[in-house]
Design an enzyme around this catalytic site. Structure first.
Site, mmCIF file in Angstrom:
data_model
loop_
_atom_site.group_PDB
_atom_site.id
_atom_site.type_symbol
_atom_site.label_atom_id
_atom_site.label_comp_id
_atom_site.label_asym_id
_atom_site.label_seq_id
_atom_site.Cartn_x
_atom_site.Cartn_y
_atom_site.Cartn_z
ATOM 1 C CG ASP A 175 -1.747 -1.154 1.132
ATOM 2 O OD1 ASP A 175 -2.058 -1.851 -0.001
ATOM 3 O OD2 ASP A 175 -2.501 -1.234 2.484
ATOM 4 C CE1 TYR A 243 3.125 -7.288 3.994
ATOM 5 C CE2 TYR A 243 3.122 -9.674 4.806
ATOM 6 C CZ TYR A 243 2.839 -8.817 3.941
ATOM 7 O OH TYR A 243 2.253 -8.442 2.574
ATOM 8 C CE1 TYR A 315 -5.402 -6.917 -0.139
ATOM 9 C CE2 TYR A 315 -6.366 -9.476 0.328
ATOM 10 C CZ TYR A 315 -5.842 -7.634 -0.722
ATOM 11 O OH TYR A 315 -6.068 -7.915 -2.824
#
Ligand SMILES: [Zn+2]
Ligand SMILES: [Zn+2]
Length: 360
Positions: A175, A243, A315
């Site tokens: 993003d 992440y 996601y």
């Protein structure tokens, strides 16, 4: 004068055809080529009829004979090699229209990009004023001046290879507010219809990195074949990604709760309906993605940093806040309170990818 019913005196024209080809290919850098000949179907039919009538079973067809001659002469004149499997240049002679078409094959360059700064999108947006056709607002590029990964990378490839177009095929996307550091994100740039092929990739790397001034960085550029592009697209759905996720819990969170979240998410299949925020561009469906491992570091009573190793395509923002239970389980559902995402960094994408694809 008589005209041969089979080749329409093609072989009288061969000198002219070759001169035209030599003229046209001089604008391209290439090492290998192949020749393709489009012969009108009525001529192929006549040839078949003659072969049947006289019971001819051996010898070249008109097409392959003509092809051999062209290959031999062009190779002799240019010193370039014939390659029918992976040629730099396809030379097509259209007999019916007496037309020569040159098709340079695409060039594929593999690399990784690092994104150090938030606020950069991956995809270039069209210029708001001209919608892509080019105007003074966008310096006739057709694209918005907003910084983007594509905007930093693609024009340099297009210019250096003197190409018609260049396209970014990345292994997934982040993003606009997410950074991608350490390993960076694998990608392949497809350079379409290049006039130049012998380009120093180090020069491209330096130019992109200089222009981006540290906001993004490309590295490890190398020439690859088309299969690598296809493979990274498929692999991006399965390859492991790590992440760093910083979240704010609605209320102070205890160590027991955090340990419970870790135990529930480790080696867990997450059921994820297409996030509300991307519904406008992605089909509404349920995807199943793995979380492999979770670690946490508590920063404050209600602020926690999670390191999450998971399957590509999950996601992660939705894994945090749950997206109204469209993602299940989520950190929010396991903690039984609202969770707000403060920041998300991609800290590793398929570190073994080069080894798997036999790249350097
Ligand atoms: Zn003839
Ligand atoms: Zn414009």
């Amino acid at each position: 004068s008589k005209v041969c019913i089979l080749c329409k005196n093609l072989f009288f024209n061969i000198k002219k055809i070759i001169l035209n080809i030599i003229y046209k290919i001089q604008f391209y850098e290439f090492n290998t080529f192949c020749v393709g000949i489009k012969i009108p179907s009525d001529i192929i039919k006549i040839e078949d009829e003659i072969r049947t009538k006289y019971e001819i079973t051996s010898g070249d067809s008109l097409k392959s004979f003509f092809n051999k001659i062209l290959c031999r002469i062009i190779s002799k004149r240019t010193g370039k090699k014939v390659d029918f499997y992976n040629p730099d240049l396809k030379i097509i002679y259209d007999m019916k229209n007496d037309k020569i078409v040159i098709e340079p094959s695409s060039i594929y360059v593999y690399g990784r990009y690092i994104k150090n700064k938030r606020g950069i999108r991956q995809t270039r947006e069209y210029c708001d004023y001209c919608r892509g056709s080019g105007c003074s607002e966008c310096n006739y590029t057709g694209y918005s001046k907003e910084p983007s990964i594509e905007g930093y990378i693609l024009p340099v490839f297009k210019e250096k290879f003197n190409a018609e177009d260049s396209i970014l095929h990345a292994s997934g996307r982040e993003d606009i507010d997410v950074i991608t550091i350490n390993t960076g994100r694998p990608f392949v740039v497809e350079v379409r219809r290049p006039l130049k092929r012998n380009v120093e990739l180090k020069q491209i790397e330096d130019e992109i990195n200089k222009k981006a001034n540290g906001d993004i960085l490309v590295k490890n550029l190398q020439f690859v074949n088309r299969n690598v592009m296809k493979k990274i697209k498929v692999l991006s759905k399965y390859e492991e990604k790590t992440y760093l996720l910083k979240v704010k819990f609605e209320r102070p969170v205890t160590k027991q709760t955090l340990d419970f979240i870790v135990s529930q998410l480790t080696n867990r299949v997450i059921s994820q309906r297409t996030p509300t925020r991307v519904l406008y561009r992605r089909k509404d469906m349920v995807r199943y993605k793995m979380v492999y491992s979770v670690e946490y570091k508590q920063i404050d009573k209600n602020i926690v940093e999670f390191t999450i190793k998971c399957q590509g395509g999950l996601y992660v923002k939705e894994l945090a806040h749950g997206d109204n239970n469209r993602t299940n389980p989520s950190i929010a559902s396991l903690a039984n309170m609202n969770v707000e995402v403060l920041s998300l960094d991609v800290i590793s994408i398929s570190p073994e990818l080069e080894k798997k694809l036999n790249l350097s």
